[in-house]
Design a protein around this motif. Structure first.
Motif, PDB file in Angstrom:
ATOM      1  N   PRO A  43       9.789   8.497 -27.405  1.00  0.00           N
ATOM      2  CA  PRO A  43      10.390   7.265 -26.873  1.00  0.00           C
ATOM      3  C   PRO A  43      11.671   6.805 -27.563  1.00  0.00           C
ATOM      4  O   PRO A  43      12.353   5.919 -27.046  1.00  0.00           O
ATOM      5  CB  PRO A  43       9.281   6.230 -27.074  1.00  0.00           C
ATOM      6  N   HIS A  44      12.008   7.390 -28.715  1.00  0.00           N
ATOM      7  CA  HIS A  44      13.182   6.915 -29.461  1.00  0.00           C
ATOM      8  C   HIS A  44      14.340   7.895 -29.377  1.00  0.00           C
ATOM      9  O   HIS A  44      14.144   9.118 -29.351  1.00  0.00           O
ATOM     10  CB  HIS A  44      12.828   6.708 -30.937  1.00  0.00           C
ATOM     11  N   ILE A  45      15.558   7.358 -29.355  1.00  0.00           N
ATOM     12  CA  ILE A  45      16.751   8.196 -29.474  1.00  0.00           C
ATOM     13  C   ILE A  45      16.902   8.611 -30.933  1.00  0.00           C
ATOM     14  O   ILE A  45      16.708   7.798 -31.838  1.00  0.00           O
ATOM     15  CB  ILE A  45      18.003   7.445 -28.982  1.00  0.00           C
ATOM     16  N   ALA A  46      17.242   9.866 -31.161  1.00  0.00           N
ATOM     17  CA  ALA A  46      17.443  10.364 -32.521  1.00  0.00           C
ATOM     18  C   ALA A  46      18.784   9.857 -33.043  1.00  0.00           C
ATOM     19  O   ALA A  46      19.843  10.317 -32.618  1.00  0.00           O
ATOM     20  CB  ALA A  46      17.402  11.892 -32.530  1.00  0.00           C
ATOM     21  N   THR A  47      18.737   8.909 -33.941  1.00  0.00           N
ATOM     22  CA  THR A  47      19.963   8.260 -34.415  1.00  0.00           C
ATOM     23  C   THR A  47      20.664   9.038 -35.519  1.00  0.00           C
ATOM     24  O   THR A  47      21.838   8.824 -35.774  1.00  0.00           O
ATOM     25  CB  THR A  47      19.646   6.844 -34.929  1.00  0.00           C
TER      26      THR A  47
END
Length: 230
Positions: A43-47
């Motif tokens: 669910p998260h963008i890889a920052t």
């Protein structure tokens, strides 16, 4: 075996469900009569990734980012996977790669705590999360590639202490001798410190899932040796 075993597949950092599926081609094809893999996207963008375009950035995903609130993002990922397991399950097993292997370990530790008598923790938020997972059974097995022990106090609280705290799920752990991204020792730590029934294999290469015939035979032998009647 009357049907292929349904397995939930958790990708590595900066990957997504589709890229992981593509890279697991030899694995999927060799075990197509044995496993029915379901690939999902975190669910998260890889920052911590420098993309060439906005589109590429949105496709590079993470179960958590080290630069963010690690536990908060991990909890969101746990709840996301839990929903998948409720809506698209049941699943017989889990396959993880790199960060996905760490995520699988966290998930299984929480699920085990939800189904044991000795699951009271002083951390109220952790205890509440454990209770949320009580409606999903533990997977019958897991195959974890290029994994590592998640350096989180919450994970330590779940698996440290007595042998009974360790995750009691049969697991195959594959680590690479020349892995420059996740050193072999970190994968060994995951297998020995977090799991009771861990089979550890070492290949000569780096950060990937070995797909030659010899290793595919090992994967099949691991699955064939499982007791899946319970």
């Amino acid at each position: 075996m009357t049907r292929p075993l349904r397995v939930l597949c958790l990708h590595g950092y900066t990957q997504n469900g589709q890229t992981f599926r593509d890279r697991m081609g030899p694995f999927r094809r060799s075990l197509k009569r044995t496993l029915d893999p379901v690939f999902i996207t975190a669910p998260h963008i890889a920052t911590e990734f420098q993309p060439d375009s906005k589109e590429e950035a949105s496709e590079s995903r993470a179960w958590w980012n080290r630069s963010g609130n690690v536990w908060s993002e991990t909890v969101q990922s746990v709840r996301f996977i839990h929903k998948v397991m409720r809506d698209a399950g049941p699943f017989d097993g889990i396959v993880g790669f790199s960060q996905g292997s760490g995520m699988a370990a966290i998930l299984m530790a929480l699920m085990q705590a939800a189904h044991t008598q000795n699951s009271d923790h002083s951390d109220a938020d952790l205890q509440a999360l454990i209770k949320e997972l009580a409606d999903c059974p533990l997977p019958k097995f897991a195959m974890l590639f290029a994994g590592f022990y998640p350096e989180l106090p919450q994970f330590d609280a779940l698996v440290s202490g007595s042998k009974e705290c360790k995750i009691n799920v049969p697991t195959l752990h594959m680590v690479g001798k020349t892995d420059a991204i996740v050193p072999m020792e970190r994968g060994q730590q995951l297998a020995t410190q977090a799991f009771v029934d861990a089979r550890l294999l070492v290949h000569e290469g780096g950060h990937f899932v070995p797909g030659n015939a010899a290793w595919r035979k090992q994967y099949q032998e691991f699955i064939d040796g499982l007791d899946l009647q319970h």
